[in-house]
Design a protein around this motif. Structure first.
Motif, PDB file in Angstrom:
ATOM      1  N   ASN A   1      -0.455  10.470  -6.939  1.00 41.05           N
ATOM      2  CA  ASN A   1      -0.635  11.637  -7.808  1.00 41.05           C
ATOM      3  C   ASN A   1       0.487  11.777  -8.814  1.00 41.05           C
ATOM      4  OD1 ASN A   1      -2.933  12.352  -6.536  1.00 41.05           O
ATOM      5  ND2 ASN A   1      -2.058  14.044  -5.362  1.00 41.05           N
ATOM      6  N   LEU A   2       1.683  11.471  -8.341  1.00 43.84           N
ATOM      7  CA  LEU A   2       2.847  11.632  -9.206  1.00 43.84           C
ATOM      8  C   LEU A   2       3.002  10.457 -10.165  1.00 43.84           C
ATOM      9  CD1 LEU A   2       5.395  12.939  -6.545  1.00 43.84           C
ATOM     10  CD2 LEU A   2       4.377  14.262  -8.395  1.00 43.84           C
TER      11      LEU A   2
ATOM     12  N   LEU B   1      -2.637  18.540  -7.690  1.00 45.01           N
ATOM     13  CA  LEU B   1      -2.184  18.248  -9.057  1.00 45.01           C
ATOM     14  C   LEU B   1      -2.050  16.745  -9.213  1.00 45.01           C
ATOM     15  CD1 LEU B   1       0.551  20.989  -9.242  1.00 45.01           C
ATOM     16  CD2 LEU B   1      -1.446  20.885 -10.747  1.00 45.01           C
ATOM     17  N   MET B   2      -2.824  16.179 -10.142  1.00 40.91           N
ATOM     18  CA  MET B   2      -2.835  14.725 -10.283  1.00 40.91           C
ATOM     19  C   MET B   2      -2.517  14.297 -11.693  1.00 40.91           C
ATOM     20  SD  MET B   2      -5.946  13.300  -8.078  1.00 40.91           S
ATOM     21  CE  MET B   2      -6.712  14.530  -7.041  1.00 40.91           C
ATOM     22  N   GLN B   3      -1.648  13.305 -11.769  1.00 40.51           N
ATOM     23  CA  GLN B   3      -1.277  12.735 -13.058  1.00 40.51           C
ATOM     24  C   GLN B   3      -2.412  11.859 -13.588  1.00 40.51           C
ATOM     25  OE1 GLN B   3       2.129  12.777 -14.741  1.00 40.51           O
ATOM     26  NE2 GLN B   3       0.579  12.242 -16.277  1.00 40.51           N
TER      27      GLN B   3
ATOM     28  N   LEU C   1       0.842  -1.196   0.000  1.00 47.56           N
ATOM     29  CA  LEU C   1       0.000   0.000   0.000  1.00 47.56           C
ATOM     30  C   LEU C   1       0.883   1.254   0.000  1.00 47.56           C
ATOM     31  CD1 LEU C   1      -2.582  -1.128   2.690  1.00 47.56           C
ATOM     32  CD2 LEU C   1      -2.792  -1.241   0.207  1.00 47.56           C
TER      33      LEU C   1
ATOM     34  N   ILE D   1      -8.657   9.383  -1.287  1.00 51.75           N
ATOM     35  CA  ILE D   1      -7.793  10.555  -1.301  1.00 51.75           C
ATOM     36  C   ILE D   1      -6.409  10.024  -1.683  1.00 51.75           C
ATOM     37  CG2 ILE D   1      -6.863  12.506   0.000  1.00 51.75           C
ATOM     38  CD1 ILE D   1      -9.205  12.268   1.922  1.00 51.75           C
ATOM     39  N   PRO D   2      -6.029  10.183  -2.943  1.00 53.57           N
ATOM     40  CA  PRO D   2      -4.763   9.583  -3.356  1.00 53.57           C
ATOM     41  C   PRO D   2      -3.578  10.254  -2.659  1.00 53.57           C
ATOM     42  CG  PRO D   2      -6.041  10.413  -5.247  1.00 53.57           C
ATOM     43  CD  PRO D   2      -6.703  10.923  -4.017  1.00 53.57           C
ATOM     44  N   PRO D   3      -2.657   9.469  -2.123  1.00 58.51           N
ATOM     45  CA  PRO D   3      -1.462  10.069  -1.524  1.00 58.51           C
ATOM     46  C   PRO D   3      -0.514  10.581  -2.616  1.00 58.51           C
ATOM     47  CG  PRO D   3      -1.363   7.677  -1.382  1.00 58.51           C
ATOM     48  CD  PRO D   3      -2.687   8.013  -2.004  1.00 58.51           C
ATOM     49  N   PRO D   4       0.484  11.401  -2.230  1.00 53.01           N
ATOM     50  CA  PRO D   4       1.327  12.077  -3.213  1.00 53.01           C
ATOM     51  C   PRO D   4       1.955  11.138  -4.249  1.00 53.01           C
ATOM     52  CG  PRO D   4       1.915  12.771  -0.982  1.00 53.01           C
ATOM     53  CD  PRO D   4       0.839  11.770  -0.850  1.00 53.01           C
TER      54      PRO D   4
ATOM     55  N   ARG E   1       1.362   7.486   3.155  1.00 53.55           N
ATOM     56  CA  ARG E   1       0.764   8.818   3.079  1.00 53.55           C
ATOM     57  C   ARG E   1       1.569   9.746   3.991  1.00 53.55           C
ATOM     58  NH1 ARG E   1      -4.255   9.999   1.319  1.00 53.55           N
ATOM     59  NH2 ARG E   1      -5.075   7.899   1.641  1.00 53.55           N
TER      60      ARG E   1
ATOM     61  N   LEU F   1      -8.010   3.631   1.297  1.00 48.23           N
ATOM     62  CA  LEU F   1      -6.627   3.189   1.495  1.00 48.23           C
ATOM     63  C   LEU F   1      -6.292   3.090   2.987  1.00 48.23           C
ATOM     64  CD1 LEU F   1      -3.689   2.607   0.597  1.00 48.23           C
ATOM     65  CD2 LEU F   1      -3.383   5.069   0.307  1.00 48.23           C
ATOM     66  N   GLU F   2      -6.799   4.042   3.756  1.00 45.80           N
ATOM     67  CA  GLU F   2      -6.515   4.023   5.204  1.00 45.80           C
ATOM     68  C   GLU F   2      -7.164   2.803   5.864  1.00 45.80           C
ATOM     69  OE1 GLU F   2      -4.164   5.782   6.447  1.00 45.80           O
ATOM     70  OE2 GLU F   2      -3.982   6.720   4.484  1.00 45.80           O
TER      71      GLU F   2
ATOM     72  N   ALA G   1      -7.515  -0.002   4.476  1.00 43.77           N
ATOM     73  CA  ALA G   1      -6.774  -1.188   4.032  1.00 43.77           C
ATOM     74  C   ALA G   1      -5.520  -1.458   4.865  1.00 43.77           C
ATOM     75  CB  ALA G   1      -6.384  -1.029   2.567  1.00 43.77           C
ATOM     76  N   ARG G   2      -5.117  -0.499   5.676  1.00 45.46           N
ATOM     77  CA  ARG G   2      -3.871  -0.671   6.430  1.00 45.46           C
ATOM     78  C   ARG G   2      -4.018  -1.523   7.698  1.00 45.46           C
ATOM     79  NH1 ARG G   2      -0.548   3.000   3.921  1.00 45.46           N
ATOM     80  NH2 ARG G   2      -1.510   4.962   3.288  1.00 45.46           N
TER      81      ARG G   2
ATOM     82  N   GLU H   1     -11.531   6.474   4.758  1.00 45.00           N
ATOM     83  CA  GLU H   1     -10.952   6.577   3.416  1.00 45.00           C
ATOM     84  C   GLU H   1     -10.489   5.177   3.069  1.00 45.00           C
ATOM     85  OE1 GLU H   1      -7.929   7.435   0.348  1.00 45.00           O
ATOM     86  OE2 GLU H   1      -7.685   6.330   2.196  1.00 45.00           O
TER      87      GLU H   1
ATOM     88  N   ALA I   1       3.067   5.377  -7.692  1.00 52.16           N
ATOM     89  CA  ALA I   1       2.534   4.232  -6.946  1.00 52.16           C
ATOM     90  C   ALA I   1       1.087   4.045  -7.364  1.00 52.16           C
ATOM     91  CB  ALA I   1       2.623   4.482  -5.440  1.00 52.16           C
ATOM     92  N   LYS I   2       0.542   2.846  -7.065  1.00 50.89           N
ATOM     93  CA  LYS I   2      -0.816   2.527  -7.511  1.00 50.89           C
ATOM     94  C   LYS I   2      -1.756   2.554  -6.314  1.00 50.89           C
ATOM     95  CE  LYS I   2      -2.890  -1.442  -9.489  1.00 50.89           C
ATOM     96  NZ  LYS I   2      -3.319  -1.840  -8.197  1.00 50.89           N
ATOM     97  N   TYR I   3      -2.915   3.145  -6.517  1.00 49.62           N
ATOM     98  CA  TYR I   3      -3.939   3.117  -5.468  1.00 49.62           C
ATOM     99  C   TYR I   3      -4.651   1.771  -5.574  1.00 49.62           C
ATOM    100  CZ  TYR I   3      -7.420   5.035  -2.273  1.00 49.62           C
ATOM    101  OH  TYR I   3      -8.210   5.271  -1.184  1.00 49.62           O
ATOM    102  N   PRO I   4      -4.782   1.031  -4.471  1.00 49.83           N
ATOM    103  CA  PRO I   4      -5.388  -0.302  -4.574  1.00 49.83           C
ATOM    104  C   PRO I   4      -6.851  -0.229  -5.011  1.00 49.83           C
ATOM    105  CG  PRO I   4      -5.122   0.343  -2.276  1.00 49.83           C
ATOM    106  CD  PRO I   4      -4.414   1.385  -3.092  1.00 49.83           C
TER     107      PRO I   4
END
Ligand SMILES: Cc1ncc(C[n+]2csc(CCOP(=O)(O)OP(=O)(O)O)c2C)c(N)n1
Lengths: 587, 195
Positions: free
Chosen positions: B106-107, A555-557, A346, B100-103, A349, B78-79, B81-82, B76, B110-113
């Motif tokens: 966004n970049l 800002l999201m890719q 996972l 809420i995708p973590p940074p 954050r 992802l949270e 899932a921890r 949320e 990494a993949k959001y599950p």
């Protein structure tokens, strides 16, 4: 009546109930809410001091005058206040003085994991450690009485888990003692209060005698108690760890220590002789264990439990089972769950600079300048992280300017920036700044002025013009202060204006002079401003990733372009300024 | 009196603190010994927030132990899932269907599950997973930040306690000007799960 209170709320309440009239602190997680809460009680004076040493001296002064005082800080704050703490142990006081140290095992929000129980032994003063909020309230009263009886400051230790956990507290029917009708009289007594060597030499034996008497006291105080049970295992524990141990060893015999220094030797011997195996369960250093072993008592402790990190009931159970102290049911399911969780990889954050934070523009400009950036502690420390990656050292509050000066004096040819926040500047930035001038460096000091102590939850400071108790006061003017020290090159910039800040920074770095830039933009969370998000034209976006290098969460890719989440965005316009394709349009 | 261990996981700003305060106070009203613990040091900076609330006859530790949670409220996805390590057979897991995708996500690093991945992770640990449109419901009522109260409404039927008790506590803890909306949000959540 019972009420749920956090440990911090309970400490403040205990101080109020027991007639504390003066409180002083500098914010720091997990201690901050103690003074915040205390300041709201009627008839008290409470302040945010510029730093912990000042807070300590303020508390000592009040106690010299015979008034009960409370001083609170996070663990590393005690390092700053230590010089004052040590002299107060020598002089003693007239009114009760309690210093609360809030330790942070696990480093939830700290730069180190020091165990401040060591301060009690080092400075030779008593320390209490409550295990829940009710005890936190009561122990403040006990500490104040102890302080007055034994003529010494007393430390009360809390940890993150206690400070930020809520448990029930008995609310008192009785009002706290009324304020004395007359102002206190200060009794002049130079032999006691002037620590020149001749007087201090007279005081040292008093201190040694006192700590012996306190050890006697520790034998009989009800806050050190044996809780009888099965005598196969005898557990010694204090504070929140006592609660974890109670979960894991419901039937064992316990020695629950409320006073962790000095220790009751006779009580410990008596305890050891009634149980088969003594087990000391304590977080961080083997502070109790070493002393107990020195008494000739055989004990287990750090051979079972770690010296690093925060404990939990699960950790105490797991280690106790490995050591054969308990048998645990088969953990096959837990292992499977752990393996699955690990396999899921996972994404983490981490905390990041908020959308709209002024620090972001500043770090963008720092990165582009290629300079070496020596930093400090505050929200702005997050500028070290990728993609901004523009802070190269962080040690403790106030370190950055001195480190920058030293790196320069060592002969390093990089252009050098020291950066620190406004609250950090008032805390411990002024002295190193004087050094830069006095001993002639060319460091460019940037004060990241968001006009509040943001990191710890928006406390006031000497530059805001408002006190802890919400009074309007004189605000120290940063620019005037810096100029009055003798700095000639001083500029104020808005970190939202990337070109303007970059130009000024370039000018300062190339000037060959010591200089100061105040990068001023109020904290967006505190100012609660909300500006409109810009829009990205997907037709124009070339997907170059330049805007993403700002590390701004809205800002999201997407597949082959970038979007902005309008709910998260605060419209600071940095991305509009950096986009080389002019694809981001302000609105 | 049976012990009840509740975990809440979310992201700073999602209202986990208010929700855990309400849960703790309701526990007291129902006659339990209650302890509650939060870690929120860096929460305002968009970090993870976790909250433990324990009800019982006599509660020692303020922390829920691994493998012991009776309820997990994920604010949320992802949270949520921890926390498989904290579940046991039959743990009730309510997940707010909201990301809420973590940074790093966004970049694009990494993949959001996916929902399926999250669900199987928690089911594999024994969880009884129930998805809740909490943010959606709260948003329709006028403020997505009330998601916590919607989740509390949903879990309230399982936890027990009369509606009046919950309402009384909400009344005490929610600021006057948001009170009516929060009561609505609670009832909307309460209508989702009939025990
Ligand atoms: C000696 C010491 N006291 C307190 C703290 C806790 N602390 C860390 S940063 C900080 C203040 C940050 O305020 P400021 O410099 O204005 O920066 P901002 O967070 O507002 O960007 C505090 C109080 C600490 N780390 N060390």
């Amino acid at each position: 009546m019972k009420k749920l209170m956090t440990g911090n709320e309970a400490i403040a309440y205990g101080a109020y109930l027991n007639g504390v009239r003066v409180g002083a602190a500098y914010p720091g997680t997990p201690s901050t809410e103690i003074m915040d809460n205390f300041s709201g009680y009627p008839g008290v004076f409470a302040e945010w001091a510029p730093n912990e040493k000042v807070a300590m001296d303020v508390g000592i002064g009040a106690a010299y005058a015979g008034t009960r005082a409370l001083v609170s800080m996070k663990h590393v704050g005690v390092n700053v206040a230590a010089d004052s703490l040590f002299y107060a142990v020598y002089t003693g006081l007239k009114g009760g003085l309690v210093l609360v140290t809030a330790d942070d095992p696990g480093m939830h929000s700290s730069q180190n994991e020091q165990d401040n129980r060591n301060y009690a032994k080092f400075a030779k003063l008593p320390m209490l450690e409550p295990a829940d909020s009710e005890e936190a309230k009561q122990f403040v009263g006990i500490a104040l009485e102890m302080s007055e009886t034994f003529d010494t400051p007393v430390m009360l230790r809390t940890v993150t888990r206690l400070s930020h956990s809520s448990t029930s507290v008995e609310i008192s029917e009785e009002a706290p003692p009324a304020a004395p009708p007359e102002p206190p009289l200060y009794e002049r007594d130079a032999v006691k209060f002037v620590m020149v060597p001749a007087n201090a030499r007279r005081r040292h034996p008093v201190i040694e005698e006192r700590i012996k008497k306190l050890a006697e006291y520790a034998e009989n105080t009800p806050i050190n108690r044996i809780e009888p049970g099965d005598d196969t295992i005898g557990i010694i524990a204090a504070g929140s760890v006592y609660q974890y141990a109670r979960e894991v060893f419901p039937g064992a015999t316990f020695l629950k220590l409320g006073m962790v220094y000095p220790l009751p030797a006779k009580l410990l011997q008596q305890f050891a002789s009634r149980v088969k195996t003594v087990v000391v369960i304590e977080e961080l250093d083997p502070f109790l264990e070493e002393q107990i072993r020195l008494m000739g008592i055989e004990a287990r402790g750090k051979d079972i439990f770690p010296i690093i990190g925060e404990f939990s009931p699960a950790l105490v159970r797991e280690r106790s089972a490995s050591a054969g102290l308990i048998s645990t049911p088969a953990a096959a399911r837990a292992e499977a769950a752990a393996a699955a969780a690990e396999a899921a990889e996972l994404p983490i954050r981490p905390p990041i600079l908020c959308p709209g934070c002024g620090h972001r523009g500043m770090f963008h400009v720092f990165r582009e300048s290629g300079a070496l950036v020596l930093g400090d502690i505050g929200c702005y420390t997050l500028g070290y992280a990728p993609p901004l990656s523009a802070m190269h050292t962080t040690g403790c509050m106030g370190a950055g300017i001195g480190v920058a000066h030293g790196i320069g004096k060592a002969g390093v040819k990089d252009r050098i920036i020291a950066v620190l926040g406004d609250s950090t500047f008032f805390h411990s930035g002024i002295h190193p700044l004087i050094d830069v001038l006095y001993n002639e460096s060319t460091v460019t000091v940037v004060i990241a002025d968001n006009s509040v102590t943001a990191m710890t939850g928006h406390q006031q400071h000497p530059g805001t013009g408002i006190t802890l108790q919400k009074k309007t006061t004189k605000a120290v003017n940063l620019e005037q202060l810096v100029r009055s020290l003798g700095f000639e090159k001083v500029d104020i910039c808005d970190p939202y204006d990337l070109d303007g800040l970059a130009k000024t920074l370039e000018d300062h770095l190339e000037s060959g002079k010591p200089s100061v830039i105040i990068a001023r933009r109020p904290c967006v969370l505190y100012a609660k401003e909300k500006r409109t998000a810009p829009q990205i034209d997907p037709e124009l976006c070339v997907n170059c990733g330049t805007c993403l290098e700002l590390g701004c969460s809205p800002l999201m890719q997407e597949e082959d372009y970038v979007t902005i989440d309008p709910i998260l965005c605060n419209g600071c316009g940095l991305c509009v300024q950096v986009c080389p394709a002019e694809a981001i349009i302000a609105r | 009196m049976k012990k009840i261990d509740i975990l809440m996981a979310g992201v700073g700003g999602q209202g986990t603190i208010l929700a855990s305060n309400i849960l703790a106070e309701v526990g007291l009203e129902l006659g339990y010994d209650v302890k509650k613990s939060e870690v929120h040091g860096m929460a305002q900076r968009g970090g993870t927030v976790e909250s433990h609330v324990r009800w019982g006859e006599k509660v020692y530790a303020p922390l829920v132990e691994q493998g012991q949670a009776d309820y997990l409220l994920g604010f949320e996805m992802l949270e949520a899932a921890r926390w498989p390590l904290y579940l046991k057979e039959g743990t009730v897991v309510l997940i707010n269907r909201y990301r809420i995708p973590p940074p790093a996500v966004n970049l694009g690093k990494a993949k959001y599950p996916s929902e399926q991945e999250i669900e199987s992770l928690l089911k594999g640990a024994g969880g009884r997973v129930i998805w809740i449109e909490g943010t959606g419901i709260a948003g329709e009522l006028g403020n997505p930040a009330m998601v916590g109260v919607v989740l509390l409404g949903a879990v309230s039927n399982l936890l027990g306690g009369a509606e009046e008790v919950w309402m009384k506590v909400i009344q005490r803890l929610v600021p006057e000007k948001f009170l009516e909306l929060n009561k609505k949000a609670f009832l909307a959540g309460r209508a989702l799960i009939i025990s």
